[in-house]
Design an enzyme around this catalytic site. Structure first.
Site, PDB file in Angstrom:
ATOM      1  N   THR A 161       0.826  -1.292  -0.099  1.00 46.58           N
ATOM      2  CA  THR A 161      -0.159   0.047  -0.009  1.00 46.58           C
ATOM      3  C   THR A 161       0.907   1.201   0.029  1.00 46.58           C
ATOM      4  O   THR A 161       0.741   2.250  -0.669  1.00 46.58           O
ATOM      5  CB  THR A 161      -0.912  -0.036   1.194  1.00 46.58           C
ATOM      6  OG1 THR A 161      -2.059  -0.949   0.899  1.00 46.58           O
ATOM      7  CG2 THR A 161      -1.708   1.354   1.457  1.00 46.58           C
TER       8      THR A 161
ATOM      9  N   ASN B  84      -5.585  -9.349  -8.140  1.00 45.69           N
ATOM     10  CA  ASN B  84      -5.474  -9.879  -6.999  1.00 45.69           C
ATOM     11  C   ASN B  84      -6.734 -10.783  -6.573  1.00 45.69           C
ATOM     12  O   ASN B  84      -6.742 -11.436  -5.768  1.00 45.69           O
ATOM     13  CB  ASN B  84      -5.154  -8.897  -5.784  1.00 45.69           C
ATOM     14  CG  ASN B  84      -6.089  -7.689  -5.660  1.00 45.69           C
ATOM     15  OD1 ASN B  84      -6.047  -6.962  -6.745  1.00 45.69           O
ATOM     16  ND2 ASN B  84      -6.754  -7.832  -4.491  1.00 45.69           N
TER      17      ASN B  84
ATOM     18  N   SER C 117      13.421   4.833  10.423  1.00 47.08           N
ATOM     19  CA  SER C 117      14.410   3.728  10.735  1.00 47.08           C
ATOM     20  C   SER C 117      13.931   2.487  10.190  1.00 47.08           C
ATOM     21  O   SER C 117      12.684   2.156  10.356  1.00 47.08           O
ATOM     22  CB  SER C 117      14.797   3.586  12.103  1.00 47.08           C
ATOM     23  OG  SER C 117      15.238   4.929  12.659  1.00 47.08           O
TER      24      SER C 117
ATOM     25  N   CYS D 164      -8.467  -6.196   1.914  1.00 54.85           N
ATOM     26  CA  CYS D 164      -8.495  -4.911   2.184  1.00 54.85           C
ATOM     27  C   CYS D 164      -9.516  -4.139   2.245  1.00 54.85           C
ATOM     28  O   CYS D 164      -9.670  -3.138   2.853  1.00 54.85           O
ATOM     29  CB  CYS D 164      -7.382  -4.423   1.332  1.00 54.85           C
ATOM     30  SG  CYS D 164      -5.613  -5.007   1.381  1.00 54.85           S
TER      31      CYS D 164
END
EC number: 2.8.1.7
Length: 382
Positions: free
Chosen positions: A70, A149, A234, A321
């Site tokens: 996403t 998908n 990070s 989703c």
């Protein structure tokens, strides 16, 4: 239990987990640190980056790690459009894209971009001639899935690339196709390509956007400037290492695995279509080897899924989703189905750990489920 919902979520391969563990407890440094722990983490991230790039023959570009497909799609659509707005503001997006492409495109419309949606035929294949007709001097981006998908249809991406001929950038969401069919960024002419870790049995929460060297993007997440300034934050080193290991395994094993899944898929399709008034969604031939998407008249897919779950079989009705909305699939609607037809859909997706016994169980249970649900439907008449 027989699990047929591999598109929604896959387990982490044990070999992947083994590779990740040292970076959770021993080599836990931050790649941005200048000491030895940081160097080791930085080295591990770079090695994973190379493995992911190699999986898609991506030596002519760079891999940017993200939190998943996403985010990678958002970076591709919004990041490319914003960086290249001076060249033009016209974008083409296929009507059957994942919502993580469609919603960023809608966002861009509110920012003054013009977005046109590429129509599809009854099997969900994009109309390449539409792209050819709609290309303009100010068209900067075209976004098309490699394979859908939900319905498994494989798109003619190489043909699309030939039509574009460098006139606009081509973004390909390969989330569903990597590990199922060949994905080679040079053959398909991609300028950007989205990849998901979990879809190749890596950890959740990490993905990547492959970017050709010539493509210039603007970051959509700002901060410390990690990932060559394109994705701040990070790096999630253990998950990135796992992603790299999953890519390495996939590169070695996908062909053999795809052939095994294709055999199981065809067995399911051949038998399920024997059920009265059942129909295959998606292309009958140009489809992913793990995808079975069928619809049944007079009943709803949610009822089928719940009934199968009670029998120890897990499946879905469409994209995980967006399936909670209970809205008909925009993919099936784009293919020309009516609301009631789209609501009667069952999606079965196969994976690495499915067996012939799983298929036996499914084929034993499903006909009875359909018959029972239809017997309760006021629409069904024998």
């Amino acid at each position: 239990m027989a699990y047929f919902d591999y598109t929604s979520a896959k387990p982490v391969d044990e070999r992947v987990l083994e590779a990740m563990l040292p970076y959770m407890t021993e080599s836990f440094g931050n790649p941005s640190s200048v000491h030895s722990y940081g160097f080791k983490a930085r080295e591990a991230v770079q090695e994973a980056r190379e493995k992911v790039a190699k999986l898609v023959n991506g030596g002519g570009g760079t891999v940017v790690f993200t939190s998943g497909a996403t985010e990678a799609n958002n970076l591709a659509i919004i990041g490319y459009a914003m960086r290249n707005a001076r060249k033009g503001k016209h974008i083409l997006v296929s009507a059957v894209e994942h919502m993580s492409v469609i919603n960023p495109a809608k966002f861009l419309q509110k920012q003054g971009f013009e977005v046109e949606y590429i129509p599809v035929g009854k099997y969900g294949e994009v109309d390449v001639s539409f792209i050819d007709q709609k290309l303009r001097d100010d068209t900067i981006l075209v976004s098309v899935q490699h394979a859908n998908n939900e319905i498994g249809t494989i798109q003619p991406v190489e043909e699309i690339s030939e039509v574009l001929a460098g006139k606009a950038a081509l973004h390909i969401d390969a989330t569903a196709s990597v590990g199922q069919i060949e994905v080679d960024v040079e053959k398909i002419g991609a300028d950007m390509l989205t990849i998901s870790s979990n879809d190749i049995y890596g950890p959740k929460g990490v993905g990547a956007l492959w970017i050709r060297k010539e493509a210039k993007l603007q970051p959509v997440i700002l901060g410390g400037g990690q990932e060559n300034g394109l994705r701040s934050g990070s790096e999630n080193v253990p998950s990135i290492v796992g992603f790299g290991k999953a890519a390495e395994i996939t590169a070695m094993e996908w062909r053999e695995e795809a052939e095994r899944l294709r055999r199981l898929r065809d067995r399911i399709i051949d038998n399920v279509l024997k059920i009265e008034e059942s129909y295959l969604n998606g292309h009958p031939e140009k489809r992913l080897p793990n995808n079975v998407n069928v619809r049944f008249s007079y009943i709803e897919g949610e009822s089928i899924v719940l009934s199968l779950d009670m029998a120890g079989i897990q499946a879905s009705t469409g994209s995980a989703c967006s399936s909670k909305t209970l809205q008909p699939s925009h993919v099936l609607m784009a293919c020309g189905l009516k609301h009631e037809e789209a609501h009667g859909t069952l999606l079965l997706t196969l994976g690495r750990y499915n067996t012939d016994e799983d298929v036996d169980r499914l084929l034993e249970v499903l006909p009875g489920v359909i018959e029972r649900l239809r017997s309760m439907s006021p629409l069904y008449r024998r």
